[in-house]
Design a protein around this motif. Structure first.
Motif, PDB file in Angstrom:
ATOM      1  N   ASP A   1       0.834  -1.208   0.000  1.00 33.13           N
ATOM      2  CA  ASP A   1       0.000   0.000   0.000  1.00 33.13           C
ATOM      3  C   ASP A   1       0.868   1.258   0.000  1.00 33.13           C
ATOM      4  O   ASP A   1       0.554   2.240  -0.684  1.00 33.13           O
ATOM      5  CB  ASP A   1      -0.927   0.004   1.212  1.00 33.13           C
ATOM      6  CG  ASP A   1      -2.050  -1.018   1.094  1.00 33.13           C
ATOM      7  OD1 ASP A   1      -2.298  -1.494  -0.033  1.00 33.13           O
ATOM      8  OD2 ASP A   1      -2.675  -1.339   2.126  1.00 33.13           O
ATOM      9  N   ARG A   2       1.948   1.229   0.772  1.00 32.05           N
ATOM     10  CA  ARG A   2       2.864   2.364   0.786  1.00 32.05           C
ATOM     11  C   ARG A   2       3.523   2.537  -0.581  1.00 32.05           C
ATOM     12  O   ARG A   2       3.673   3.661  -1.084  1.00 32.05           O
ATOM     13  CB  ARG A   2       3.925   2.137   1.872  1.00 32.05           C
ATOM     14  CG  ARG A   2       5.058   3.152   1.896  1.00 32.05           C
ATOM     15  CD  ARG A   2       4.579   4.556   2.146  1.00 32.05           C
ATOM     16  NE  ARG A   2       5.683   5.492   2.228  1.00 32.05           N
ATOM     17  CZ  ARG A   2       5.573   6.805   2.031  1.00 32.05           C
ATOM     18  NH1 ARG A   2       4.390   7.325   1.751  1.00 32.05           N
ATOM     19  NH2 ARG A   2       6.631   7.590   2.130  1.00 32.05           N
ATOM     20  N   ALA A   3       3.882   1.428  -1.208  1.00 31.97           N
ATOM     21  CA  ALA A   3       4.490   1.490  -2.539  1.00 31.97           C
ATOM     22  C   ALA A   3       3.519   2.072  -3.560  1.00 31.97           C
ATOM     23  O   ALA A   3       3.914   2.835  -4.452  1.00 31.97           O
ATOM     24  CB  ALA A   3       4.942   0.097  -2.964  1.00 31.97           C
ATOM     25  N   LYS A   4       2.242   1.740  -3.450  1.00 26.07           N
ATOM     26  CA  LYS A   4       1.253   2.287  -4.375  1.00 26.07           C
ATOM     27  C   LYS A   4       1.206   3.810  -4.291  1.00 26.07           C
ATOM     28  O   LYS A   4       1.095   4.505  -5.318  1.00 26.07           O
ATOM     29  CB  LYS A   4      -0.126   1.701  -4.065  1.00 26.07           C
ATOM     30  CG  LYS A   4      -0.295   0.243  -4.457  1.00 26.07           C
ATOM     31  CD  LYS A   4      -1.688  -0.247  -4.088  1.00 26.07           C
ATOM     32  CE  LYS A   4      -1.905  -1.690  -4.513  1.00 26.07           C
ATOM     33  NZ  LYS A   4      -3.255  -2.187  -4.147  1.00 26.07           N
ATOM     34  N   VAL A   5       1.283   4.326  -3.073  1.00 22.23           N
ATOM     35  CA  VAL A   5       1.264   5.788  -2.898  1.00 22.23           C
ATOM     36  C   VAL A   5       2.493   6.405  -3.550  1.00 22.23           C
ATOM     37  O   VAL A   5       2.398   7.425  -4.262  1.00 22.23           O
ATOM     38  CB  VAL A   5       1.208   6.144  -1.399  1.00 22.23           C
ATOM     39  CG1 VAL A   5       1.362   7.654  -1.201  1.00 22.23           C
ATOM     40  CG2 VAL A   5      -0.104   5.666  -0.785  1.00 22.23           C
ATOM     41  N   LEU A   6       3.659   5.824  -3.332  1.00 19.76           N
ATOM     42  CA  LEU A   6       4.888   6.370  -3.904  1.00 19.76           C
ATOM     43  C   LEU A   6       4.908   6.251  -5.426  1.00 19.76           C
ATOM     44  O   LEU A   6       5.394   7.155  -6.122  1.00 19.76           O
ATOM     45  CB  LEU A   6       6.104   5.651  -3.303  1.00 19.76           C
ATOM     46  CG  LEU A   6       6.325   5.865  -1.799  1.00 19.76           C
ATOM     47  CD1 LEU A   6       7.470   5.002  -1.297  1.00 19.76           C
ATOM     48  CD2 LEU A   6       6.608   7.343  -1.508  1.00 19.76           C
ATOM     49  N   LEU A   7       4.384   5.166  -5.950  1.00 23.26           N
ATOM     50  CA  LEU A   7       4.319   5.007  -7.405  1.00 23.26           C
ATOM     51  C   LEU A   7       3.394   6.035  -8.028  1.00 23.26           C
ATOM     52  O   LEU A   7       3.641   6.525  -9.140  1.00 23.26           O
ATOM     53  CB  LEU A   7       3.843   3.600  -7.756  1.00 23.26           C
ATOM     54  CG  LEU A   7       4.843   2.459  -7.513  1.00 23.26           C
ATOM     55  CD1 LEU A   7       4.140   1.116  -7.565  1.00 23.26           C
ATOM     56  CD2 LEU A   7       5.980   2.513  -8.544  1.00 23.26           C
ATOM     57  N   THR A   8       2.332   6.378  -7.325  1.00 24.47           N
ATOM     58  CA  THR A   8       1.352   7.329  -7.854  1.00 24.47           C
ATOM     59  C   THR A   8       1.809   8.767  -7.704  1.00 24.47           C
ATOM     60  O   THR A   8       1.638   9.587  -8.618  1.00 24.47           O
ATOM     61  CB  THR A   8       0.003   7.137  -7.136  1.00 24.47           C
ATOM     62  OG1 THR A   8      -0.434   5.790  -7.315  1.00 24.47           O
ATOM     63  CG2 THR A   8      -1.038   8.098  -7.665  1.00 24.47           C
ATOM     64  N   ASP A   9       2.435   9.086  -6.561  1.00 24.86           N
ATOM     65  CA  ASP A   9       2.710  10.484  -6.229  1.00 24.86           C
ATOM     66  C   ASP A   9       4.131  10.941  -6.535  1.00 24.86           C
ATOM     67  O   ASP A   9       4.432  12.132  -6.407  1.00 24.86           O
ATOM     68  CB  ASP A   9       2.433  10.731  -4.743  1.00 24.86           C
ATOM     69  CG  ASP A   9       0.972  10.548  -4.392  1.00 24.86           C
ATOM     70  OD1 ASP A   9       0.139  10.532  -5.320  1.00 24.86           O
ATOM     71  OD2 ASP A   9       0.654  10.419  -3.193  1.00 24.86           O
ATOM     72  N   THR A  10       5.022  10.021  -6.886  1.00 28.97           N
ATOM     73  CA  THR A  10       6.416  10.409  -7.146  1.00 28.97           C
ATOM     74  C   THR A  10       6.889   9.813  -8.472  1.00 28.97           C
ATOM     75  O   THR A  10       6.253   8.934  -9.048  1.00 28.97           O
ATOM     76  CB  THR A  10       7.353   9.923  -6.021  1.00 28.97           C
ATOM     77  OG1 THR A  10       7.572   8.516  -6.150  1.00 28.97           O
ATOM     78  CG2 THR A  10       6.779  10.229  -4.649  1.00 28.97           C
ATOM     79  N   ASP A  11       8.045  10.307  -8.922  1.00 28.31           N
ATOM     80  CA  ASP A  11       8.689   9.758 -10.114  1.00 28.31           C
ATOM     81  C   ASP A  11       9.891   8.898  -9.749  1.00 28.31           C
ATOM     82  O   ASP A  11      10.735   8.599 -10.609  1.00 28.31           O
ATOM     83  CB  ASP A  11       9.156  10.904 -11.028  1.00 28.31           C
ATOM     84  CG  ASP A  11       7.974  11.680 -11.602  1.00 28.31           C
ATOM     85  OD1 ASP A  11       6.965  11.038 -11.960  1.00 28.31           O
ATOM     86  OD2 ASP A  11       8.060  12.924 -11.667  1.00 28.31           O
TER      87      ASP A  11
END
Length: 277
Positions: A228-238
């Motif tokens: 779930d944390r990875a999903k946020v980083l994949l969506t919000d960062t490059d």
């Protein structure tokens, strides 16, 4: 059975603080046994896994001890306690000092009944663990003072309490909360046995507490939180996938990709493209 114990002889100056810790220990897997004994000091016992009984002479009845129960043992009073079949795990502390009578008069130290449900079970557990850790250090005046302070905090955490009933659930909930804090704060590979050892419980007790809190095993819970944390980083960062993998606790990007794909149904790079579309 695994047993750890430390004893101290506090200097006279420490006794002026009102309480002085003379010993602390932890027993894991204590087998069923019952021995009558009389102490020349005060004692406190926290049972955090397993169950049994306590007989405190002068108090009517045989008291049931459940997981999460705490009981105080006054000096000079014959008592007998121990686990039932299956054994139990406990923390214990020995202490003395004039403040003990004051705490008793205020309703602490077992005034509400021989076996209590602590007012704050998680805090009582934490203070017992800290007491043992303090007494395991090289002896010093600062260590004696810190142990006395920790004992005051333990008495406050147990509180005036109430007589415990057959309700082991509260301690398990508190154990589950502490386990989730450790799992959430972990970085890199995690050994569930090490988490259990840090909390001084068995793997089965840890798994049961986490399952009660989350509906999942510790391993599955940790995997879901990291994905779930990875999903946020994949969506919000490059950030590159390899960097995100390390950020959420997977130093091997290939392994992270397999875990993510199994949980999310698509690879991390595909998930990022889907979110941006």
């Amino acid at each position: 059975m695994e047993s750890v114990a430390h004893y101290r002889t506090p200097p006279e100056g420490v006794r002026t603080l009102g309480l002085a810790v003379t010993g602390a220990g932890r027993i894991l897997g204590q087998p069923p046994s019952r021995v009558d004994r009389v102490l020349n000091c005060h004692a406190g016992v926290l049972v955090f896994h397993g169950s049994g009984t306590l007989e405190l002479y002068g108090t009517p009845g045989l008291c049931q001890v459940r997981p999460g129960s705490f009981f105080w043992l006054p000096p000079g009073v014959r008592h007998c306690y121990g686990p039932s079949a299956g054994g139990w795990d406990e923390y214990w502390v020995l202490f003395e000092g004039p403040a003990a009578q004051g705490y008793t008069d205020l309703g602490y130290l077992g005034a509400a009944g021989p076996v209590l449900e602590p007012a704050d079970a998680a805090e009582a557990f934490a203070q017992c663990a800290r007491m043992l850790e303090l007494l395991g250090r090289p002896e010093s005046l600062a260590g004696h003072v810190a142990a006395a302070s920790t004992l005051h905090a333990l008495i406050n955490a147990v509180g005036t309490g109430r007589r415990t009933s057959a309700e082991p659930g509260r301690f398990r909930r508190d154990l589950g909360r502490r386990a989730l804090e450790l799992l959430d704060g972990a970085h890199g590979p995690v050994r569930i046995s090490e988490i259990a050892r840090e909390l001084a419980v068995s793997r089965d007790s840890l798994a049961a507490a986490v399952r009660q809190a989350t509906g999942s095993t510790p391993t599955v819970y940790l995997m879901r939180r990291r994905v779930d944390r990875a999903k946020v980083l994949l969506t919000d960062t490059d950030a590159p996938v390899s960097l995100i993998a390390r950020e959420v606790g997977y130093p091997d990007p290939a392994y992270f990709t397999r875990v993510f794909t199994r949980h999310a149904g698509v690879a991390p790079s595909v998930f990022r493209e889907q979110q941006r579309r």
